[in-house]
Design a protein around this motif. Sequence first.
Motif, PDB file in Angstrom:
ATOM      1  N   MET A   1       0.832  -1.210   0.000  1.00  0.00           N
ATOM      2  CA  MET A   1       0.000   0.000   0.000  1.00  0.00           C
ATOM      3  C   MET A   1       0.872   1.269   0.000  1.00  0.00           C
TER       4      MET A   1
ATOM      5  N   LYS B   1       1.842   1.707  -3.591  1.00  0.00           N
ATOM      6  CA  LYS B   1       0.691   2.245  -4.334  1.00  0.00           C
ATOM      7  C   LYS B   1       0.531   3.754  -4.070  1.00  0.00           C
TER       8      LYS B   1
ATOM      9  N   LYS C   1      -6.173   0.262   4.921  1.00  0.00           N
ATOM     10  CA  LYS C   1      -7.552   0.016   4.435  1.00  0.00           C
ATOM     11  C   LYS C   1      -8.143   1.274   3.791  1.00  0.00           C
ATOM     12  N   GLY C   2      -7.354   1.906   2.935  1.00  0.00           N
ATOM     13  CA  GLY C   2      -7.851   3.076   2.201  1.00  0.00           C
ATOM     14  C   GLY C   2      -8.205   4.257   3.094  1.00  0.00           C
TER      15      GLY C   2
ATOM     16  N   THR D   1      -9.976   4.238   5.681  1.00  0.00           N
ATOM     17  CA  THR D   1     -11.382   4.182   6.115  1.00  0.00           C
ATOM     18  C   THR D   1     -11.484   4.253   7.643  1.00  0.00           C
TER      19      THR D   1
ATOM     20  N   GLY E   1     -13.902   6.886   3.665  1.00  0.00           N
ATOM     21  CA  GLY E   1     -15.109   7.023   4.494  1.00  0.00           C
ATOM     22  C   GLY E   1     -15.243   5.866   5.467  1.00  0.00           C
ATOM     23  N   ALA E   2     -16.436   5.400   5.655  1.00  0.00           N
ATOM     24  CA  ALA E   2     -16.684   4.357   6.662  1.00  0.00           C
ATOM     25  C   ALA E   2     -16.120   3.012   6.219  1.00  0.00           C
ATOM     26  N   PHE E   3     -15.511   2.281   7.147  1.00  0.00           N
ATOM     27  CA  PHE E   3     -15.156   0.876   6.906  1.00  0.00           C
ATOM     28  C   PHE E   3     -16.466   0.110   7.065  1.00  0.00           C
ATOM     29  N   LEU E   4     -17.050  -0.218   5.938  1.00  0.00           N
ATOM     30  CA  LEU E   4     -18.472  -0.628   5.946  1.00  0.00           C
ATOM     31  C   LEU E   4     -18.816  -1.785   6.891  1.00  0.00           C
ATOM     32  N   PRO E   5     -17.953  -2.825   7.033  1.00  0.00           N
ATOM     33  CA  PRO E   5     -18.361  -3.911   7.939  1.00  0.00           C
ATOM     34  C   PRO E   5     -18.483  -3.484   9.408  1.00  0.00           C
TER      35      PRO E   5
ATOM     36  N   ALA F   1     -18.819  10.268   0.354  1.00  0.00           N
ATOM     37  CA  ALA F   1     -20.059  10.134   1.120  1.00  0.00           C
ATOM     38  C   ALA F   1     -20.038  11.056   2.345  1.00  0.00           C
TER      39      ALA F   1
HETATM   40  N1  COA Z   1     -15.156  -0.388   3.600  1.00  0.00           N
HETATM   41  C1  COA Z   1     -14.433  -1.495   3.850  1.00  0.00           C
HETATM   42  N2  COA Z   1     -13.258  -1.752   3.269  1.00  0.00           N
HETATM   43  C2  COA Z   1     -12.798  -0.866   2.391  1.00  0.00           C
HETATM   44  C3  COA Z   1     -13.510   0.291   2.060  1.00  0.00           C
HETATM   45  C4  COA Z   1     -14.745   0.517   2.710  1.00  0.00           C
HETATM   46  N3  COA Z   1     -15.434   1.633   2.518  1.00  0.00           N
HETATM   47  N4  COA Z   1     -12.800   0.997   1.178  1.00  0.00           N
HETATM   48  C5  COA Z   1     -11.663   0.311   0.973  1.00  0.00           C
HETATM   49  N5  COA Z   1     -11.675  -0.824   1.691  1.00  0.00           N
HETATM   50  C6  COA Z   1     -10.601  -1.833   1.797  1.00  0.00           C
HETATM   51  C7  COA Z   1     -10.363  -2.586   0.508  1.00  0.00           C
HETATM   52  O1  COA Z   1     -11.239  -3.693   0.445  1.00  0.00           O
HETATM   53  C8  COA Z   1      -8.925  -3.007   0.656  1.00  0.00           C
HETATM   54  O2  COA Z   1      -8.865  -4.084   1.598  1.00  0.00           O
HETATM   55  P1  COA Z   1      -7.693  -5.212   1.527  1.00  0.00           P
HETATM   56  O3  COA Z   1      -6.421  -4.486   1.795  1.00  0.00           O
HETATM   57  O4  COA Z   1      -8.070  -6.147   2.603  1.00  0.00           O
HETATM   58  O5  COA Z   1      -7.768  -5.773   0.153  1.00  0.00           O
HETATM   59  C9  COA Z   1      -8.289  -1.819   1.356  1.00  0.00           C
HETATM   60  O6  COA Z   1      -9.365  -1.117   1.995  1.00  0.00           O
HETATM   61  C10 COA Z   1      -7.595  -0.849   0.428  1.00  0.00           C
HETATM   62  O7  COA Z   1      -8.497  -0.523  -0.624  1.00  0.00           O
HETATM   63  P2  COA Z   1      -8.011  -0.405  -2.138  1.00  0.00           P
HETATM   64  O8  COA Z   1      -9.220  -0.176  -2.981  1.00  0.00           O
HETATM   65  O9  COA Z   1      -7.113  -1.539  -2.488  1.00  0.00           O
HETATM   66  O10 COA Z   1      -7.106   0.902  -2.025  1.00  0.00           O
HETATM   67  P3  COA Z   1      -7.047   2.143  -2.968  1.00  0.00           P
HETATM   68  O11 COA Z   1      -6.064   3.053  -2.333  1.00  0.00           O
HETATM   69  O12 COA Z   1      -6.786   1.786  -4.364  1.00  0.00           O
HETATM   70  O13 COA Z   1      -8.498   2.812  -2.911  1.00  0.00           O
HETATM   71  C11 COA Z   1     -10.437   3.773  -1.902  1.00  0.00           C
HETATM   72  C12 COA Z   1      -8.995   3.285  -1.710  1.00  0.00           C
HETATM   73  C13 COA Z   1     -10.933   4.197  -0.525  1.00  0.00           C
HETATM   74  C14 COA Z   1     -10.436   4.973  -2.840  1.00  0.00           C
HETATM   75  C15 COA Z   1     -11.317   2.682  -2.560  1.00  0.00           C
HETATM   76  O14 COA Z   1     -11.108   1.465  -1.888  1.00  0.00           O
HETATM   77  C16 COA Z   1     -12.782   3.015  -2.481  1.00  0.00           C
HETATM   78  O15 COA Z   1     -13.271   3.749  -3.341  1.00  0.00           O
HETATM   79  N6  COA Z   1     -13.516   2.496  -1.494  1.00  0.00           N
HETATM   80  C17 COA Z   1     -14.929   2.711  -1.338  1.00  0.00           C
HETATM   81  C18 COA Z   1     -15.197   4.079  -0.798  1.00  0.00           C
HETATM   82  C19 COA Z   1     -16.669   4.314  -0.520  1.00  0.00           C
HETATM   83  O16 COA Z   1     -17.504   4.225  -1.383  1.00  0.00           O
HETATM   84  N7  COA Z   1     -16.960   4.621   0.723  1.00  0.00           N
HETATM   85  C20 COA Z   1     -18.280   4.924   1.148  1.00  0.00           C
HETATM   86  C21 COA Z   1     -18.301   4.768   2.603  1.00  0.00           C
HETATM   87  S1  COA Z   1     -19.648   5.612   3.311  1.00  0.00           S
END
Ligand code: COA
Length: 535
Positions: A44, A47, A113-114, A116, A147-151, A190
């Motif tokens: 990460m 990245k 985890k992005g 989150t 944003g929120a870590f959805l689980p 969000a």
């Molecule tokens: N909830 C749970 N897990 C999430 C997450 C979320 N909202 N967003 C990202 N993750 C997890 C990914 O599954 C991944 O997990 P892993 O390492 O176990 O594989 C990890 O975070 C990193 O995410 P990844 O997508 O590989 O990184 P990235 O830097 O390329 O992108 C984000 C990061 C946040 C831009 C992209 O993951 C994303 O768009 N997530 C959704 C955001 C969203 O819609 N949030 C709304 C919440 S209200």
Amino acid sequence: MGFLTSRLSTRTEAYRLNHEAYAARIRDLHSRRSAARAGGPPHMHVKHLARNKVLPRHRIELLIDPGSPFLELGELTGEGKYAGVSPGAGIITGVGLVSGRPCMIIANDATVKGGTYFGLTCKKHVRAQTFAWQHRLACITLVDSGGAFLPDQANIFPDDGQFGSIFYNQVGMSGDGIPQIAVVMGPCTAGGAYIPALCDEVVIVRGQGYMYLGGPELTFAATGENVDAESLGGAAMHCGTSGVTDHIAEDDRHALLITRNIVRELGQAPASRRRQEPARPPRFDPAEIYGVISRDPKFPTDTREILARLVDDSEFQEFKPNYGETLLTGFARIHGYEIGILANNGVLFPESAMKGTHFISLCCQRDVPLLFMSDVTGFMVGKDVEQAGIAKHGAKMITAMSSAKVPKYTLNIGASYGAGYLAMCGRAFKPTAMFAWPSGRSAIMGPEQAAMVLSLVRETNLKAEGKSWSEDEKEAFKAPVRKIYEDFQGAYNFSANGWIDGVIDPLETRGTLALLLELAARVPAKKTDFGVFRF
Ligand code: COA
């Protein structure tokens, strides 16, 4: 002022063994901190850097003034709580100087985890805001979060103290005139988009920062509209069309420079209202504290020896030295700042509780901040103390401590059990800051006592049923209780859950307190209104 003396011999076997045991604890502390500082996994980091982004701790270094301290809060929050997540819960919070002004910095770590938010990420963010609010510190949020870590929604979404409280606090702080700045350096999706939207000024990085209530995929799924991220929530759109953000930066470094310039124009920072005398080191080496702290919880530590190694010039204007001797009370200075100290040196008796009450009221009258150094197994029990009214004397101490409006700091240096933990300004009493040493431990009662109480309850029930148990069965019942309490009471469990602001090395204590006192010196005095004392 009186000076603390020392009877410590550094040549004894006990000293050597204590010192060795504590040095091992400090190595353990540093390895936990290294894990926190590493952030997310290496892939990460790769990245993140490939996106031309600066890593979060480096961003903070670029934001704060060269040589500025960084008082980190919640460094080990979340440790071991979420699979694959490093200590820190994906966010870094702390106070540093930006353009000469102390600011609270809140930085998402997108490598975790992005970036989150878990439940404990929310708790840590809210705690940072509370600290900033209390100290009237400008808040700078470096946003880079999915944003929120959805689980984990149960711990993020519905309750007070969770994500929504971040917005609530922003509004309240703003109403109290506390400046807030956001720097959008990555996604901000969000609900997360409201964090910058509720700030006074927002900087956004071109081609890297995106702010939207629903991203391109969600927009397509919901409305069928096909739109790219840049036109949906990029820097040019928000600075030129929507007006949601104010300043465009070309990259992270540029964004941080703009932020430093914004802070320079925040108006006059509150000045210190307390006199700081020249700082003087203690007369006894603070490093000897490692050898002072008893390695065996069955043997108490002499807190006087610790104080002699903690306060300026080992000077301690002791209050009532011959009365209620299990609670040391007195005035001292840390790096030149005056502080009133209450330090346990045994269990609390009626006299020590009354002395504590008297001392706290003196500090409130004189506007002197309070330090509670907690190492107490609780209040004394038994017929004599009950007849002496320990409940009303303990209640007086709790009333005084709870009512006190001077800055209050709690430091768990050893045991901190039961009502003793509470009376020594436990978390429920909202200390301005609360830290523990690696030797700090807290629980409703000690592991052995808990095992004994529960086994007595069981034994009474067995007797009522006409049954009995063997010593082996009794021990088999007690062992897991002891283990649960041992696992619970450690300072790291408290930091992992966000119940304290951090675990610090005894050698960092003077520096940490000095920074806290310096921040508190810029806050106007508050009048204490005591509740009713039971006499
Ligand atoms: N909830 C749970 N897990 C999430 C997450 C979320 N909202 N967003 C990202 N993750 C997890 C990914 O599954 C991944 O997990 P892993 O390492 O176990 O594989 C990890 O975070 C990193 O995410 P990844 O997508 O590989 O990184 P990235 O830097 O390329 O992108 C984000 C990061 C946040 C831009 C992209 O993951 C994303 O768009 N997530 C959704 C955001 C969203 O819609 N949030 C709304 C919440 S209200």
